[in-house]
Enzyme design. Structure first.
Site, PDB file in Angstrom:
ATOM      1  N   ASP A  32      63.544  -9.435  -1.159  1.00 14.81           N
ATOM      2  CA  ASP A  32      62.993  -8.077  -1.130  1.00 14.81           C
ATOM      3  C   ASP A  32      62.961  -7.463  -2.544  1.00 14.81           C
ATOM      4  O   ASP A  32      63.783  -7.811  -3.391  1.00 14.81           O
ATOM      5  CB  ASP A  32      63.850  -7.213  -0.192  1.00 14.81           C
ATOM      6  N   ARG A  36      58.609  -2.998  -5.641  1.00 19.39           N
ATOM      7  CA  ARG A  36      59.261  -2.013  -6.525  1.00 19.39           C
ATOM      8  C   ARG A  36      59.405  -2.557  -7.940  1.00 19.39           C
ATOM      9  O   ARG A  36      59.293  -1.820  -8.921  1.00 19.39           O
ATOM     10  CB  ARG A  36      60.620  -1.600  -5.928  1.00 19.39           C
ATOM     11  N   ARG A  45      51.405  -3.929  -6.962  1.00 17.25           N
ATOM     12  CA  ARG A  45      52.497  -4.498  -6.164  1.00 17.25           C
ATOM     13  C   ARG A  45      52.450  -6.030  -6.125  1.00 17.25           C
ATOM     14  O   ARG A  45      53.478  -6.703  -6.203  1.00 17.25           O
ATOM     15  CB  ARG A  45      52.408  -3.977  -4.719  1.00 17.25           C
ATOM     16  N   ASN A  80      55.038  -8.078   8.862  1.00 15.10           N
ATOM     17  CA  ASN A  80      54.348  -7.888   7.574  1.00 15.10           C
ATOM     18  C   ASN A  80      52.818  -7.789   7.712  1.00 15.10           C
ATOM     19  O   ASN A  80      52.142  -7.350   6.774  1.00 15.10           O
ATOM     20  CB  ASN A  80      54.701  -9.000   6.579  1.00 15.10           C
ATOM     21  N   TRP A  81      52.257  -8.142   8.881  1.00 15.34           N
ATOM     22  CA  TRP A  81      50.811  -7.956   9.105  1.00 15.34           C
ATOM     23  C   TRP A  81      50.448  -6.476   9.019  1.00 15.34           C
ATOM     24  O   TRP A  81      49.287  -6.123   8.870  1.00 15.34           O
ATOM     25  CB  TRP A  81      50.405  -8.480  10.488  1.00 15.34           C
TER      26      TRP A  81
HETATM   27  C1  FPP Z   1      59.346  -8.341   0.083  1.00  9.97           C
HETATM   28  O1  FPP Z   1      59.194  -7.503  -1.034  1.00  9.97           O
HETATM   29  C2  FPP Z   1      58.632  -9.592  -0.134  1.00  9.97           C
HETATM   30  C3  FPP Z   1      57.698 -10.133   0.687  1.00  9.97           C
HETATM   31  C4  FPP Z   1      57.269  -9.507   1.952  1.00  9.97           C
HETATM   32  C5  FPP Z   1      56.982 -11.373   0.349  1.00  9.97           C
HETATM   33  C6  FPP Z   1      57.839 -12.411  -0.307  1.00  9.97           C
HETATM   34  C7  FPP Z   1      56.940 -13.414  -0.930  1.00  9.97           C
HETATM   35  C8  FPP Z   1      57.174 -14.050  -2.084  1.00  9.97           C
HETATM   36  C9  FPP Z   1      58.418 -13.944  -2.861  1.00  9.97           C
HETATM   37  C10 FPP Z   1      56.131 -14.959  -2.639  1.00  9.97           C
HETATM   38  C11 FPP Z   1      55.723 -16.092  -1.771  1.00  9.97           C
HETATM   39  C12 FPP Z   1      56.854 -16.984  -1.425  1.00  9.97           C
HETATM   40  C13 FPP Z   1      56.723 -18.205  -0.876  1.00  9.97           C
HETATM   41  C14 FPP Z   1      57.931 -18.942  -0.501  1.00  9.97           C
HETATM   42  C15 FPP Z   1      55.426 -18.842  -0.632  1.00  9.97           C
HETATM   43  P1  FPP Z   1      58.428  -6.130  -0.819  1.00  9.97           P
HETATM   44  O2  FPP Z   1      56.983  -6.346  -1.060  1.00  9.97           O
HETATM   45  O3  FPP Z   1      58.749  -5.560   0.522  1.00  9.97           O
HETATM   46  O4  FPP Z   1      59.045  -5.253  -1.967  1.00  9.97           O
HETATM   47  P2  FPP Z   1      59.372  -3.694  -1.895  1.00  9.97           P
HETATM   48  O5  FPP Z   1      60.431  -3.502  -0.851  1.00  9.97           O
HETATM   49  O6  FPP Z   1      59.853  -3.385  -3.273  1.00  9.97           O
HETATM   50  O7  FPP Z   1      58.081  -2.998  -1.554  1.00  9.97           O
END
Ligand code: FPP
Length: 264
Positions: A32, A36, A45, A80-81
């Protein structure tokens, strides 16, 4: 002792207390903080997700070096969709490019890749790519890397319950069912339960990840954003893990000394 009768056999932590160990055999991570991380740098993002892939690479390498046998990464949840369409499409493309570009290197390094989740929701070319990557690396033994994609703990429990129900209908009787029967149908029945869960990015929740398997997992939360999570940060988590007294319901006086005393 009842164990999960999968290809490898693993004891359920609620049926029998696993042997204590200094090194986690299985680490599960919620990656996560990508968004940010990017916003702090005035970047879109998705730049955080791109940078996050670099962390995935270095974490796989760091876990192999530390003799971790199973690493499970939550790449895309069933919820996440709900993100903006552009971000979802970007994440799909990133997933495909990781599968296409990294699989050769993973194979050469003895890594077995598994993908868990409801894959039927992915386009057929992505499903095919996943099947090929899993088949190519199926016999590798150095570490199992599991990517959770369109995964949700509730989906997993529901599909396992459905399979049990289908068996009962076929057998025309309702058998007695215990937790081993159900756990055999979970998407990650091939792996032991995670010893250590890490969530980066400051939130302290499980977000519908491995709800069944986390029964006795040690939960570690760090404010570090995923793109900044490096081998040193992993070592801090491992140091913290080694301080835990894993009692699995027992009292301290009943515990044996951990078996693998060498550092990870
Ligand atoms: C959460 O951060 C992250 C995700 C929903 C996607 C994670 C994907 C990757 C690290 C790249 C792809 C990985 C693989 C293994 C193919 P967030 O976007 O919710 O961050 P935030 O909370 O700061 O908004």
């Amino acid at each position: 002792m009842r164990v999960c009768e999968t290809a490898m056999t693993y004891t359920s932590s609620t049926i029998e207390a696993p042997a204590a160990a200094q090194c986690p055999r299985h680490i599960a991570i919620i990656m996560d903080g990508n968004g940010r991380w990017a916003t702090q740098r005035r970047l879109p993002r998705v730049a955080g997700h791109t940078k996050g892939v670099e962390t995935v690479r270095s974490m796989v390498e760091a876990c192999v070096r530390r003799n971790v046998s199973y690493l499970t990464l939550f790449a895309f949840s069933s919820e996440n969709w709900r993100r903006p369409t552009d971000e979802v499409s970007f994440l799909m493309r990133l997933f495909v490019s990781v599968l296409e570009r990294e699989i050769g290197k993973m194979h050469a390094n003895g890594i077995r890749l598994r993908v868990i989740g409801d894959l039927t929701k992915f386009e057929s070319h992505i499903q095919e790519l996943i099947r090929c990557a899993e088949a190519k690396t199926a016999n590798n033994q150095r570490m199992t890397l599991t990517i959770a994609a369109n995964y949700g703990g509730r989906w997993d429990l529901t599909q396992a319950a459905y399979k049990l129900a289908a068996q009962a209908v076929a057998a025309k009787e309702v058998p007695s069912i215990d937790e081993v029967d159900l756990s055999k149908h979970l998407a990650m029945a091939y792996a032991p339960e995670p010893d250590l869960f890490i969530r980066t990015g400051g939130e302290q929740r499980l977000s519908n990840f491995l709800l069944w398997q986390f029964a006795y997992t040690e939960l570690y939360f760090t404010d570090t954003f995923w793109p900044d999570f490096d081998a040193q940060a992993l070592d801090l988590a491992l140091d913290w893990y080694r301080q835990r007294e894993r009692r699995f319901g027992r009292i301290s006086a009943q515990l044996e000394a951990p078996k693998n005393l060498l550092s990870c």
